[in-house]
Each structure stands twice: as structure tokens, then as C-alpha cells.
Design an enzyme around this catalytic site. Structure first.
Site, PDB file in Angstrom:
ATOM      1  N   GLY A  13       0.803  -1.213   0.000  1.00  0.00           N
ATOM      2  CA  GLY A  13       0.000   0.000   0.000  1.00  0.00           C
ATOM      3  C   GLY A  13       0.838   1.267   0.000  1.00  0.00           C
ATOM      4  O   GLY A  13       2.068   1.228   0.003  1.00  0.00           O
ATOM      5  N   LEU A  34       1.301   3.775   2.305  1.00  0.00           N
ATOM      6  CA  LEU A  34       2.160   4.007   3.461  1.00  0.00           C
ATOM      7  C   LEU A  34       3.072   2.820   3.720  1.00  0.00           C
ATOM      8  O   LEU A  34       4.267   2.991   4.006  1.00  0.00           O
ATOM      9  CB  LEU A  34       1.311   4.291   4.705  1.00  0.00           C
ATOM     10  CG  LEU A  34       2.072   4.474   6.026  1.00  0.00           C
ATOM     11  CD1 LEU A  34       3.129   5.560   5.915  1.00  0.00           C
ATOM     12  CD2 LEU A  34       1.099   4.765   7.164  1.00  0.00           C
ATOM     13  N   ASP A  62      -3.307 -12.581   4.331  1.00  0.00           N
ATOM     14  CA  ASP A  62      -4.710 -12.189   4.224  1.00  0.00           C
ATOM     15  C   ASP A  62      -5.251 -11.856   5.610  1.00  0.00           C
ATOM     16  O   ASP A  62      -5.402 -12.743   6.456  1.00  0.00           O
ATOM     17  CB  ASP A  62      -5.508 -13.329   3.586  1.00  0.00           C
ATOM     18  CG  ASP A  62      -6.951 -12.940   3.285  1.00  0.00           C
ATOM     19  OD1 ASP A  62      -7.408 -11.878   3.775  1.00  0.00           O
ATOM     20  OD2 ASP A  62      -7.624 -13.698   2.569  1.00  0.00           O
ATOM     21  N   ALA A  64      -5.726  -2.065   5.663  1.00  0.00           N
ATOM     22  CA  ALA A  64      -7.123  -1.835   6.036  1.00  0.00           C
ATOM     23  C   ALA A  64      -7.975  -1.860   4.782  1.00  0.00           C
ATOM     24  O   ALA A  64      -7.463  -1.767   3.660  1.00  0.00           O
ATOM     25  CB  ALA A  64      -7.286  -0.490   6.741  1.00  0.00           C
ATOM     26  N   THR A 111      -9.897   0.546   3.052  1.00  0.00           N
ATOM     27  CA  THR A 111      -9.994   2.005   3.108  1.00  0.00           C
ATOM     28  C   THR A 111     -10.963   2.579   2.079  1.00  0.00           C
ATOM     29  O   THR A 111     -11.099   3.800   1.998  1.00  0.00           O
ATOM     30  CB  THR A 111      -8.612   2.647   2.891  1.00  0.00           C
ATOM     31  OG1 THR A 111      -8.086   2.222   1.627  1.00  0.00           O
ATOM     32  CG2 THR A 111      -7.656   2.252   4.001  1.00  0.00           C
ATOM     33  N   TYR A 139     -17.021   2.745   7.583  1.00  0.00           N
ATOM     34  CA  TYR A 139     -15.556   2.776   7.594  1.00  0.00           C
ATOM     35  C   TYR A 139     -15.056   3.346   8.924  1.00  0.00           C
ATOM     36  O   TYR A 139     -14.215   2.743   9.604  1.00  0.00           O
ATOM     37  CB  TYR A 139     -15.036   3.616   6.430  1.00  0.00           C
ATOM     38  CG  TYR A 139     -13.556   3.911   6.509  1.00  0.00           C
ATOM     39  CD1 TYR A 139     -12.614   2.888   6.423  1.00  0.00           C
ATOM     40  CD2 TYR A 139     -13.081   5.218   6.687  1.00  0.00           C
ATOM     41  CE1 TYR A 139     -11.254   3.151   6.514  1.00  0.00           C
ATOM     42  CE2 TYR A 139     -11.726   5.482   6.771  1.00  0.00           C
ATOM     43  CZ  TYR A 139     -10.818   4.448   6.693  1.00  0.00           C
ATOM     44  OH  TYR A 139      -9.470   4.720   6.788  1.00  0.00           O
ATOM     45  N   LYS A 169     -13.042   1.296  11.900  1.00  0.00           N
ATOM     46  CA  LYS A 169     -11.713   1.720  12.340  1.00  0.00           C
ATOM     47  C   LYS A 169     -11.710   2.053  13.838  1.00  0.00           C
ATOM     48  O   LYS A 169     -10.755   1.733  14.548  1.00  0.00           O
ATOM     49  CB  LYS A 169     -11.239   2.916  11.523  1.00  0.00           C
ATOM     50  CG  LYS A 169     -10.922   2.594  10.062  1.00  0.00           C
ATOM     51  CD  LYS A 169      -9.736   1.642   9.915  1.00  0.00           C
ATOM     52  CE  LYS A 169      -8.424   2.331  10.209  1.00  0.00           C
ATOM     53  NZ  LYS A 169      -7.264   1.422   9.974  1.00  0.00           N
TER      54      LYS A 169
END
Length: 290
Positions: free
Chosen positions: A11, A13, A36, A60, A62, A125, A129
Site C-alpha cells: 500500500g 504508506l 490475508d 485496512a 480504506t 468505515y 476503524k
């Protein structure tokens, strides 16, 4: 040499962390194909075989709108998976840093959110989180939850890449003017997270973003201005204003204001994140081609 595991290394980041940390740490990165997060037994088996000193979870679901229509998946990846990772790290006495989001807030405030402000998510979402934060802290009191906002960087496209791409091709361009937060550069996050990796550091929640605030419209305009300063040709000269209410394609609600205060981070480390404008200008200078 400290051994650091990066979850979500494919990803935006995670890729930056894996690359930037390679010189200072022994880094093991896992992308989605390799690990996974929807399969806790696989996570336990794979990570159980490793010896490491710290683990950073950047992975995540996202896609904010997908979370609204795939709630079970959202909670599996954003809430349950962090709990499992927190447990694994507790068992290994390894530092666990879990990346969360400004979307845990409802956006009703008009001053930067601190860690003491109550999280009131307005989307699935955000709810998933926030639940991930709660489960992480329950499973591992020494875990650190790091909330970030509007992450951009060279490894995966983000809003700033979209804005620059559109401005190359079109004379007229609009961006949302009534949604505020802070763009945060992945390379800055990589440097800023380093002081938090030590096992002696305490757990809890910390906000971490570049300093300042802007709307998406201002963000896009500064990106265009930065491109011009570097001699990169743009068709569009100015970014027009649109509103959140006009975004009929959005399924989930978005907070209108979710600026994060990094004051606690600065107090902990003595380091102040630089202004977002400097970070965007550097990104354009070093990673956007003519």
C-alpha cells in the site's frame, strides 16, 4: 539491528515504510497476497514463526463507500484483524503500531481534533476503524494507535495525483471546498514514526499529520501551483469549488472537518511535523514528471 514487520507493504504508506526503513532495520513486509487479514489462522501461523521487535499495521479496507455495502468485510479487516495482530505482538513482547484514521470523528468540530476528543464516526468505515482501535487497546494495552489523515506519497496514487492528472488534461476543474483536513506525506510519516518504535514507548492513541489544514480545493490548487513552479505544464490554472452535498456518487458520509492536532506527538518526541505545503511541494519536485 531491530527487526520490523510491515503489514500492508503493497500500500501507499506500507511501501514507503518498507523502503525507508530498509537501511536502518531488518524489514519483513507482507502485502495482501502474502498475508490475508481476513484469515486469522493464517496470520497466526505466518507471524508466529517470525521473530521481530516491532510490527506496524498499515493494512485496512480504506474504500469508504465499499465499507457501507460490505460491512462484514469492513469489520473483519479493520477491527478483528488488528485485534489478532495486537494479541500476537503481546505474546511476542513486540511493539505494535496500528494505523487508524481521522474518519473516526464526525467533523462537527472546527478546531483540530486531539486524542482526548470523543470519536463519533458517521460511516461504517469510521465505525470499523474505531472498533479496531478499541479491540487493539483491549488485546494489547501497550499497543499504539496512530491516527493519520489524507495520506499521499510516491508509491500509490492519491487525491493529489488525481488533481495533477486532471489539470494536465482539462482547463476546468473543481474540488470540494467544504471538507477540511491535512495532507500527510508518507515519507514524513516514515521518519516521524521511528521514535515511536521502541518497546519502552507507552501505548494509547497519538495523532500524526503534517501541520496546517486545508480543503480539497486548496490542496489541489497548491499542487498545481507547485507543478507550475517546477515548470510542469498544466492546462488548468485554478481549481473551482464544489461541495460535499454535490457528490451524489458518495455512498458514505464524510466528516466535513477532521484536522488532527499533532501536539501530543510533538510533546512526546520534541519533533514538530513540517507544514503540508512543504511536503506537497517536495513530492511534486521529486516525484511528478513533466
Amino acid at each position: 539491528m531491530k527487526r520490523v514487520v510491515i503489514i500492508g507493504a503493497g500500500g501507499r504508506l506500507g511501501a514507503a515504510l518498507a523502503r525507508e526503513y530498509a537501511n536502518d532495520f531488518h524489514v519483513v513486509g507482507f502485502n495482501h497476497a502474502q498475508l490475508d487479514l481476513g484469515e486469522p489462522p493464517q496470520m497466526r501461523a505466518t507471524l508466529g514463526e517470525l521473530e521481530f521487535d516491532a510490527l506496524i499495521n498499515t493494512a485496512a479496507q480504506t474504500n469508504v463507500d465499499r465499507c457501507e455495502t460490505h460491512q462484514e468485510e469492513a469489520f473483519a479487516l479493520n477491527a478483528e484483524a488488528p485485534r489478532v495482530l495486537a494479541e500476537i505482538c503481546a505474546e511476542k513482547r513486540a511493539r505494535f503500531i496500528h494505523i487508524s484514521t481521522d474518519y473516526v470523528f464526525d467533523g462537527e468540530k472546527r478546531a483540530p481534533y486531539t486524542e482526548e476528543d470523543e470519536a463519533r464516526p458517521i460511516s461504517i468505515y469510521g465505525e470499523s476503524k474505531r472498533e479496531g482501535e478499541r479491540r487493539t487497546s483491549e488485546a494489547n494495552p501497550n499497543a499504539l494507535v496512530v491516527r493519520v489523515s489524507w495520506v499521499f506519497g510516491p508509491d500509490r496514487p492519491s487525491f493529489v495525483d488525481w488533481a495533477i492528472g486532471q489539470a494536465r488534461e482539462r482547463d476546468d476543474l473543481k474540488a470540494i471546498a467544504d471538507k477540511w483536513a491535512t495532507p500527510t506525506y508518507t515519507l514524513d510519516l516514515a521518519a516521524l514514526l521511528k521514535p515511536l518504535l521502541g518497546a519502552e514507548q507507552s501505548g494509547g492513541i497519538v495523532h500524526l499529520a503534517n501541520s496546517g489544514e486545508c480543503s480539497w480545493q486548496e490542496y489541489a490548487q497548491w499542487a498545481l501551483d507547485s507543478c507550475r513552479a517546477e515548470g510542469i505544464p498544466m492546462k488548468a490554472r485554478t481549481i473551482g469549488a464544489s461541495s460535499l452535498a454535490e457528490m451524489k456518487s458518495f455512498i458514505a458520509k464524510r466528516p466535513g472537518y477532521s484536522v488532527l492536532s499533532s501536539a501530543k506527538y510533538q510533546a512526546l518526541t520534541g519533533v514538530a511535523p513540517r507544514p503540508w505545503k512543504e511536503a506537497v511541494a517536495e513530492f511534486v519536485r521529486e516525484h511528478v514528471k513533466c
